[in-house]
Design an enzyme around this catalytic site. Structure first.
Site, mmCIF file in Angstrom:
data_model
loop_
_atom_site.group_PDB
_atom_site.id
_atom_site.type_symbol
_atom_site.label_atom_id
_atom_site.label_comp_id
_atom_site.label_asym_id
_atom_site.label_seq_id
_atom_site.Cartn_x
_atom_site.Cartn_y
_atom_site.Cartn_z
ATOM 1 N N CYS A 2 -6.942 -5.328 7.288
ATOM 2 C CA CYS A 2 -6.830 -4.890 8.669
ATOM 3 C C CYS A 2 -5.346 -4.856 8.990
ATOM 4 O O CYS A 2 -4.531 -5.358 8.224
ATOM 5 C CB CYS A 2 -7.519 -5.869 9.602
ATOM 6 N N ARG A 27 -4.330 0.811 7.417
ATOM 7 C CA ARG A 27 -4.887 -0.413 6.831
ATOM 8 C C ARG A 27 -6.357 -0.616 7.190
ATOM 9 O O ARG A 27 -7.036 -1.438 6.567
ATOM 10 C CB ARG A 27 -4.097 -1.635 7.311
ATOM 11 N N TRP A 74 -10.779 -3.147 9.282
ATOM 12 C CA TRP A 74 -11.529 -2.672 8.104
ATOM 13 C C TRP A 74 -12.541 -3.782 7.852
ATOM 14 O O TRP A 74 -12.180 -4.867 7.395
ATOM 15 C CB TRP A 74 -10.590 -2.489 6.916
ATOM 16 N N ASN A 100 -6.324 -10.769 9.852
ATOM 17 C CA ASN A 100 -6.516 -9.984 8.628
ATOM 18 C C ASN A 100 -6.739 -10.978 7.500
ATOM 19 O O ASN A 100 -5.903 -11.861 7.285
ATOM 20 C CB ASN A 100 -5.262 -9.137 8.354
ATOM 21 N N GLY A 101 -7.868 -10.860 6.797
ATOM 22 C CA GLY A 101 -8.162 -11.792 5.711
ATOM 23 C C GLY A 101 -9.616 -12.203 5.750
ATOM 24 O O GLY A 101 -10.427 -11.567 6.443
ATOM 25 N N GLU A 482 -6.131 9.280 -12.988
ATOM 26 C CA GLU A 482 -5.466 9.293 -11.684
ATOM 27 C C GLU A 482 -5.836 10.551 -10.889
ATOM 28 O O GLU A 482 -6.078 10.470 -9.686
ATOM 29 C CB GLU A 482 -3.953 9.175 -11.894
ATOM 30 N N LYS A 486 -7.672 10.472 -7.283
ATOM 31 C CA LYS A 486 -7.124 11.120 -6.081
ATOM 32 C C LYS A 486 -8.193 11.982 -5.421
ATOM 33 O O LYS A 486 -8.376 11.936 -4.218
ATOM 34 C CB LYS A 486 -5.914 11.995 -6.413
ATOM 35 N N GLU A 489 -10.991 9.842 -3.788
ATOM 36 C CA GLU A 489 -10.540 9.102 -2.615
ATOM 37 C C GLU A 489 -10.489 9.941 -1.354
ATOM 38 O O GLU A 489 -10.914 9.509 -0.296
ATOM 39 C CB GLU A 489 -9.102 8.598 -2.841
ATOM 40 N N HIS A 505 -18.941 12.889 -26.515
ATOM 41 C CA HIS A 505 -19.867 11.768 -26.694
ATOM 42 C C HIS A 505 -20.717 11.512 -25.455
ATOM 43 O O HIS A 505 -21.111 10.377 -25.203
ATOM 44 C CB HIS A 505 -19.081 10.515 -27.106
ATOM 45 N N LYS A 605 -5.272 0.974 2.822
ATOM 46 C CA LYS A 605 -4.077 1.141 1.997
ATOM 47 C C LYS A 605 -3.817 -0.103 1.144
ATOM 48 O O LYS A 605 -3.480 -0.009 -0.017
ATOM 49 C CB LYS A 605 -2.877 1.417 2.906
HETATM 50 O O1 M6R Z 1 -0.540 -1.744 -3.412
HETATM 51 P P1 M6R Z 1 -1.161 -1.679 -4.782
HETATM 52 O O2 M6R Z 1 -0.431 -0.776 -5.710
HETATM 53 O O3 M6R Z 1 -1.363 -3.039 -5.389
HETATM 54 O O4 M6R Z 1 -2.593 -1.069 -4.543
HETATM 55 C C1 M6R Z 1 -3.507 -0.956 -5.598
HETATM 56 C C2 M6R Z 1 -4.671 -0.049 -5.238
HETATM 57 O O5 M6R Z 1 -5.373 -0.570 -4.148
HETATM 58 C C3 M6R Z 1 -4.189 1.364 -4.865
HETATM 59 O O6 M6R Z 1 -3.437 1.924 -5.899
HETATM 60 C C4 M6R Z 1 -5.392 2.260 -4.571
HETATM 61 O O7 M6R Z 1 -6.123 2.492 -5.727
HETATM 62 C C5 M6R Z 1 -4.893 3.558 -3.938
HETATM 63 N N1 M6R Z 1 -5.668 3.879 -2.781
HETATM 64 C C6 M6R Z 1 -4.941 4.700 -4.865
HETATM 65 O O8 M6R Z 1 -4.563 5.889 -4.282
#
Ligand code: M6R
Length: 610
Positions: A2, A27, A74, A100-101, A482, A486, A489, A505, A605
């Site tokens: 959050c 966040r 969140w 947050n936590g 990756e 992307k 996400e 396979h 994030k």
């Molecule tokens: O801040 P970090 O690099 O530790 O975050 C790791 C992942 O949460 C972050 O890379 C996440 O997968 C992204 N949303 C990818 O775009």
């Protein structure tokens, strides 16, 4: 997961609190709330939805005062409802908390507090904190009540707390969730991150775990859970406030993709001297140690984990050091085999990912040397590890990581050169070629960005598809992962990344004329010809091939429906160039689908909970 923000000032704070919260929305954005103190009473507004949506209904800017806290949620404990939105208050509406936590023992604490007569209205773990402080206030002063309550709490927290009866004070505390203090002129701030308050101050105090802060407009007092006062350093941050704005781009994600030439150039700046790689003093690892490393273990999550996989390829291929890559979340619960000759590396954009922090702490128990690769100065992993190399991507606000990823690759490449030189696994001539290669990358990235119109055409054609496959080999297999991440996400389209040859396979069964298959196929001496074969296999089954190929490649366009060209570079560096079209493809598809690209559903994030 959050975002929290708080201000105490000599002036009206409503715009500052609102802007701070708006900068933190990446966040968490399922609900939002704010609390001000007026005449020893709380004025609270909250609701379900994004900040702008709730603001339209409740008009947050009507709240007035000199002290306030705000929260974007969140959800973890309790559904997405107005009742569960923060701030949360005690029975008498005299203590207001944003959090947050995760409070791990909230259920036991709640049962006990209910037995003592406290009335709860939400399903959150956070509400417990307000009641627990209220309970301790019966026999203690405010500061002691906060301290006593936090001593009973297990779990992670970044907290902003207001007391209606102490209207000139803002309390803050942290344990394993990020929280910084901004020191202004006649006003002070708390926030989950630095960029959210950069328009108001760049003077930052990093709160450590188990520390409590009491802020008034002109003073910040910090003590630990035993009541011992702390003298803290104020850091001047050199990120500009503009860097955290969209600068005319429709979304942060697009802006951040386009910033990559600059971000890589900054990450290289002054680190290459003739044919030497020189990191700053925070690197902190001695050459003698680096010469005798027998193994490297890298942990990370998500996109940073993909960077680690590319790093493994570089470190093994060029510096000849056996390298293992693990998900931080898995590593933290194992009993790893680590010895004095192991270098442990944690990669994280934010430096606040809970699993990565926990894995790093676990590694430290074994006494190994630890290095973090991180984008956020002063973040948790940078303070825990022995050495740090900063990526210099600048603030990354879009939830989907882009420029942080490519700068992580640049840092891993520089680290590989440093190790290869020290260990003499590459000769001077080879090192020179590597250095020339990375120096060209910022300009080459610019030319990849100039092909955006081609990528947009693909997005136009395929944004309505429901599935897709990404294939790559060697250093570009992680780029396939990756690219798929992307797309998933931001566009919610199912996408899978595979090593190209592995497709036979099983996944090949999925291929038909409706399946876009993105193949990363730069020209190289390793697997290029094999990838051509893989492309044929897809074509024979009717798949729609979108290929990423090296400039002037005549073979690939003959076999593919679309070809996006990237400039010729060294094989290891092709990963930095090849990922950019995939970032753009994901962005354009999500944008065409009308999604909120910077705030994809269910994501946050920075994942500061397990
Ligand atoms: O801040 P970090 O690099 O530790 O975050 C790791 C992942 O949460 C972050 O890379 C996440 O997968 C992204 N949303 C990818 O775009």
């Amino acid at each position: 997961m959050c975002g929290i923000v708080g201000v105490v000032s000599s002036k009206e704070i409503n715009e500052k609190l609102f802007n701070g919260l708006s900068n933190l929305e990446y966040r968490g954005y399922d609900s939002v709330g704010m609390c001000f103190i007026n005449n020893k009473n709380f004025k609270i507004k909250k609701g379900v939805g994004k900040l702008e949506e709730v603001h339209k209904k409740v008009n947050f800017l009507r709240l007035q005062g000199n002290v306030g806290i705000g929260h974007c949620r969140w959800s973890t404990h309790g559904g997405v409802t107005k009742k569960n939105a923060h701030p949360h208050v005690d029975c008498k509406n005299k203590i207001s908390v944003v959090h947050n936590g995760i409070i791990e023992n909230y259920s036991e604490l709640k049962d006990e507090l209910i037995r003592q007569g406290h009335k709860f209205y939400s399903q959150t773990d956070t509400e417990v904190i307000a009641h627990l402080i209220e309970d301790n206030l019966k026999d203690s002063r405010i500061e002691d009540a906060v301290k006593l309550a936090l001593n009973k709490i297990e779990g992670s927290y970044a907290l902003g707390i207001l007391f209606a009866d102490a209207p000139e004070k803002l309390f803050a505390a942290r344990n394993e969730s990020p929280l910084i203090i901004g020191v202004g002129g006649n006003e002070n701030f708390i926030a989950s991150d630095v960029p959210s308050i950069l328009s108001y101050t760049n003077k930052i105090i990093y709160l450590e775990d188990k520390e409590i802060a009491v802020l008034t407009k002109d003073k910040v007092k910090i003590f630990d859970l035993n009541g011992v006062n702390k003298n803290k350093k104020i850091h001047a941050i050199n990120w500009s406030a503009e860097a955290a704005q969209k600068s005319g781009y429709k979304h942060f994600m697009l802006k951040e993709i386009y910033e990559q030439p600059r971000a890589i150039a900054d990450t290289l700046n002054e680190r290459i001297r003739n044919s030497d790689v020189v990191f700053e003093k925070e690197f902190n690892l001695k050459n003698d140690f680096l010469r005798k490393i027998s193994r490297i273990v890298v942990v990370a999550c998500g996109t940073s984990w993909h960077a680690a996989l590319v790093g493994k390829f570089m470190l093994e291929e060029l510096a000849k050091i056996p390298t293992e890559v693990e998900y931080a979340s898995e590593f933290r619960y194992r009993h790893p085999l680590l010895d004095n000759n192991t270098l442990f590396i944690a990669i994280s954009q934010s430096g606040e990912t809970a699993d990565t922090i926990a894995a790093l702490k676990e590694a430290k128990k074994y006494g190994v040397k630890t290095l973090s690769i991180c984008n956020v100065m002063g973040s948790s992993i940078t303070r825990i590890s022995d050495g740090v190399i900063y990526t210099r991507a600048g603030p990354e606000i879009g939830v989907a990581s882009t420029k942080a990823f490519t700068t992580q690759l640049a840092v891993l490449y520089l680290l590989t050169i440093l190790l290869a030189k020290l260990r003499k696994t590459l000769n001077e001539k080879q090192v020179k070629v590597m250095i020339e290669g990375i120096r060209k990358i910022p300009l080459q990235l610019q030319s990849v960005l100039d092909e955006d119109y081609e990528i947009l055409k693909c997005a136009d054609l395929y944004y309505h598809k429901l599935n897709s496959i990404y294939l790559g080999r060697g250093v570009n297999f992680p780029i396939a992962l990756e690219g798929a991440l992307k797309l998933k996400e931001v566009s919610y389209i199912h996408a899978e990344g595979y090593p190209a040859a592995e497709m036979k396979h099983g996944p090949i069964a999925l291929i038909d004329k409706n399946m876009p298959v993105v193949v990363i196929a730069p020209h190289d001496i390793y697997t290029y010809k094999k990838v051509l074969g893989n492309i044929e296999e897809v074509k024979a089954r009717g798949g729609i091939i979108i290929a990423i190929a090296t400039d002037n490649d005549d073979n690939i366009p003959k076999k593919s429906k679309h070809t996006i060209f990237i400039p010729k570079t060294l094989y290891t560096l092709s990963s930095i160039l090849a990922v950019v079209p995939l970032q753009l493809l994901a962005y354009h598809i999500a944008d065409k689908l009308g999604y909120d690209v910077d705030k994809p559903r269910n994501l946050s994030k920075t994942v500061t909970v397990e």
